[in-house]
Enzyme design. Structure first.
Site: not given
Ligand code: HPA
Length: 276
Positions: A32, A63, A85, A87-88, A115, A213-214, A237, A249
């Site tokens: 992303s 998109h 993903h 999680y979707e 990310a 998560m990917s 982060n 997010h």
């Molecule tokens: N955890 C899981 N997935 C993420 C994070 C996180 O802190 N930051 C960006 N994607």
């Protein structure tokens, strides 16, 4: 579960036809925030995912995902802008469909970007990190179900999911581009809730530097088919409990945007080196 070989082969054939390039030796999956990078590449041809048979189409408003074929180093590269993903709610065979189709297009080299939260010592938001190995903490695997030997072995080796050679090539690309790179272990959590501080501490003690998560299902599926994999995480982060503030997010997106120039400079230096 495994997608049928015929469905994957049909998608690969459609990609060859619609891009006008029968073989692509490198595939890149954009995390992303990097979505529009592909359109800027030399010789870019765009194909909507919806036009490729069997392709899962992301349900993001406005998109639906676009596949680009480009030739940054004179050799064709497939670039996936938009991914689905677990999680979707997507089954894992759909999560890995694009990567499997890309390998059938000739993509012996796969670059996965994402990310991630930073859990390891010394990591900061904005860091770019080469993935050295992973922990499958989601305890799901895209290879469960009947195995098709045309794709790969029933019990594929995972000793080196992320190629040490590709990490060397990436490090040199980073030096040329003036983009510092770190290295670490990525732990896959299913999401979509971010981890708890206790989960982040658990992952740290198990050896994780990154939480996300990917990427892990795609990397497993690509290794199953014998492709070489490079994984690159952007630390958007500090992970929960390490960060002094709650995760959002918006923060993830803002860091992604701020690091975009460095990430694309790295990819600009990397892609021609991979495709040569
Ligand atoms: N955890 C899981 N997935 C993420 C994070 C996180 O802190 N930051 C960006 N994607």
């Amino acid at each position: 579960m495994l997608m049928s070989y015929e469905e994957l082969a049909a998608a690969a054939a459609a990609i060859g036809e619609s891009t006008g390039r029968p073989t692509h030796t490198v595939a890149l999956v954009l995390g992303s925030g990097l979505g529009d990078y592909a359109a800027s590449l030399p010789g870019a041809v765009a194909v909507p995912y919806a036009d490729i048979p069997g392709f899962p189409v992301p349900k993001v408003e406005g998109h639906g995902g676009t596949l680009y074929s480009a030739a940054p180093g004179g050799k064709p590269v497939l670039v996936f802008s938009g991914r689905v993903h677990a999680y979707e709610g997507w089954p894992l065979d759909k999560v890995v469909f694009a990567v499997r189709a890309a390998v059938l297009c000739g993509g012996g080299t796969l670059v996965l970007t994402n990310a991630a939260g930073g859990a390891g010592d010394g990591l900061e938001a904005g860091d770019l990190v080469l993935i050295r190995d992973h922990l499958n903490l989601a305890a799901r695997n895209p290879l469960t179900g009947a195995n098709d030997d045309r794709l790969g072995a029933r019990f594929p080796d995972m000793s080196e999911v992320y190629s040490a050679d590709l990490r060397r090539i990436a490090r040199r690309a980073g030096e040329r581009a003036g983009v510092p790179l770190k290295e670490g272990v990525y732990a896959w959590f299913l999401g979509p809730s971010y981890e708890t501080p206790a989960e982040v501490q658990m992952a740290r003690r198990l050896g994780a530097d990154l939480v996300g998560m990917s990427t892990v299902p795609e990397a497993i599926a690509a290794r199953h088919m014998g492709a070489r994999v490079l994984g690159i995480s952007l630390v958007t982060n500090l992970a929960a409990g390490i960060s002094p503030v709650p995760l959002s997010h918006e923060e993830v997106q803002a860091t992604g945007l701020a690091a975009r120039g460095r990430f694309t400079a790295l990819l600009d230096a990397l892609l021609p080196a991979l495709a040569s």
